[in-house]
Design a protein around this motif. Structure first.
Motif: not given
Length: 417
Positions: A38, A82-83, A106, A109, A157, A183, A185, A231-232
């Motif tokens: 992620l 990241g996605q 997870a 997303t 998201g 993750c 918003e 996020g990470y």
């Protein structure tokens, strides 16, 4: 129907002495794999476990566009943007509970439809509380049976501001929501609907891993966390040895009056199952009552050890064990009574082990039905160190978390038939 392979442990004539390095922690490896996937950038996970469970996780992440290289037997190099991407096929996760539960959250997303499935054992393992928590948070997840397969229609998201979950059945539901929350918003609160939570120590593991990958988690009280929308970020992460695997070696040492060097001190483990060492060190004078709620995966080890204790042991708060890879309360009852009728009894979710030091040195004709559960196979191998004639069905199921288990015991002098 094909006859399953069996393995018979031959009781050794001497103490087990030597050095064995346990594999990396399954729990931490699968958390780190997901968080690295992620994250944006390249993470190096060292000391990792390579087993069936982590293979299912890494394969699923690769299906969703994550680059994962394996330069050696204990390292994953994970590169993400990241996605997660929409996979072309359903994610097949075998009987890996951590992978199914963590990924169910997870993949919300992902911008598209994802199906998560497993083997016939996984299709009996409940995931309803997690799905309900995600649904109340406005996410589109569904299952016809309350068990996998699970269908997720991701929207790219997470707009939720709060997740509420009953963590009594499994801490993995809580961990799944916490890891997803970073993750979001915006900031997301994760709240327990009751104070009970199975193996709370695993939530602490999750938070520590999240923080290593840049998440900000605020513990508001014992039932409420607030996670910032950070996020990470990629990092290099060292994974400690598996405490659940270590319990078999600690017990083997106790049963044979041996000395087994694991290369790591008991107090250096952060995993909940390491608490079992305190109990094992009391053998053959184990406590009369042992609470299994906070060290669930160690209970099979302790139950078999209790069979050789000086006095009976009652194991309590074992409801979670009934929804593991198999119903472990029933499997322990069946296996112990296969060694000697009356050795174990069940009252509700309590397991009572009668205990008899005189079992050592006896012979039985016990075929242990492991239900393809790695922990049942590994714990009853311990009984085989003291009692002749114990046959372990489907011994290769240990590959789920400890592929080299039989080699490890052999390196200490254990022989098989």
């Amino acid at each position: 129907m094909a006859v399953q392979q069996t393995l018979t442990v031959i009781p050794p004539n001497a103490s087990l002495n030597g050095k064995v390095t346990p594999p990396g922690s399954k729990s931490i490896t699968n958390r780190a794999l997901l968080l690295a996937a992620l994250a944006k950038g390249t993470s190096r996970l060292s000391g990792a476990l390579k087993s069936d469970d982590t293979r299912h996780m890494s394969t699923a992440l690769r299906q969703m566009g994550v680059q994962i290289d394996e330069p050696d037997e204990t390292t994953f190099v994970v590169t993400g943007n990241g996605q997660l991407q929409v996979p072309e096929q359903a994610l097949f996760l075998g009987n890996a509970g951590t992978a199914v539960r963590f990924l169910t959250a997870a993949v919300t997303t992902v911008d598209g439809r994802v199906v998560l499935d497993g083997d016939h054992y996984m299709r009996k393992r409940p995931i309803g509380p997690l799905l309900e928590a995600l649904q109340r948070g406005g996410l589109d997840v569904a299952s016809e049976t309350g068990c996998p397969p699970v269908i997720v229609n991701g929207r790219g998201g997470v707009q939720a501001r709060r997740f509420e979950i009953d963590g009594g059945l499994s801490s993995q539901y809580v961990s799944a929501l916490l890891m997803l929350a970073a993750c979001g918003e915006g900031p997301i609160e994760v709240a327990l609907t009751g104070k009970d939570i199975g193996a709370r120590g695993y939530v602490d593991l999750t938070i520590a891993c999240m923080q290593a990958f840049g998440a900000q988690v605020e513990v508001l009280d014992e039932t409420l966390w607030r996670v910032a929308a950070t996020g990470y970020r990629a990092c290099d992460y060292r994974i400690e040895p598996d405490a659940s695997a270590a319990t078999y070696l600690w017990a083997a040492q106790a049963l044979t009056d041996g000395q087994i060097d694991l290369g790591v001190a008991g107090e250096d483990f952060t995993q909940p199952d390491a608490k079992a060492l305190e109990v094992i060190q009391q053998f053959p004078h184990m406590p009369a009552v042992i609470n299994g709620s906070q060290m669930q995966d160690a209970i099979p080890t302790l139950a078999v050890l209790a069979a050789f204790n000086e006095t009976p042991v009652r194991f309590v708060e074992l409801a979670n064990l009934r929804v593991k890879e198999c119903d472990r309360v029933q499997a322990l009852f069946d296996g112990l009574n296969g060694i000697r009728p009356g050795l174990a009894s069940v009252e509700g979710d309590d397991l009572l082990v009668a205990a008899d030091p005189a079992l050592a040195g006896t012979t039985c004709d016990a075929l242990i039905d492991t239900h393809s559960d790695h922990r049942i196979a590994m714990c009853f191998a311990l009984a085989g160190l003291k009692v002749a004639g114990i046959r372990i069905q489907d011994p290769d199921c240990v590959a789920k978390t400890y592929p080299d288990y039989w080699k490890a015991l052999a390196s200490l002098g254990v022989q098989y038939a």
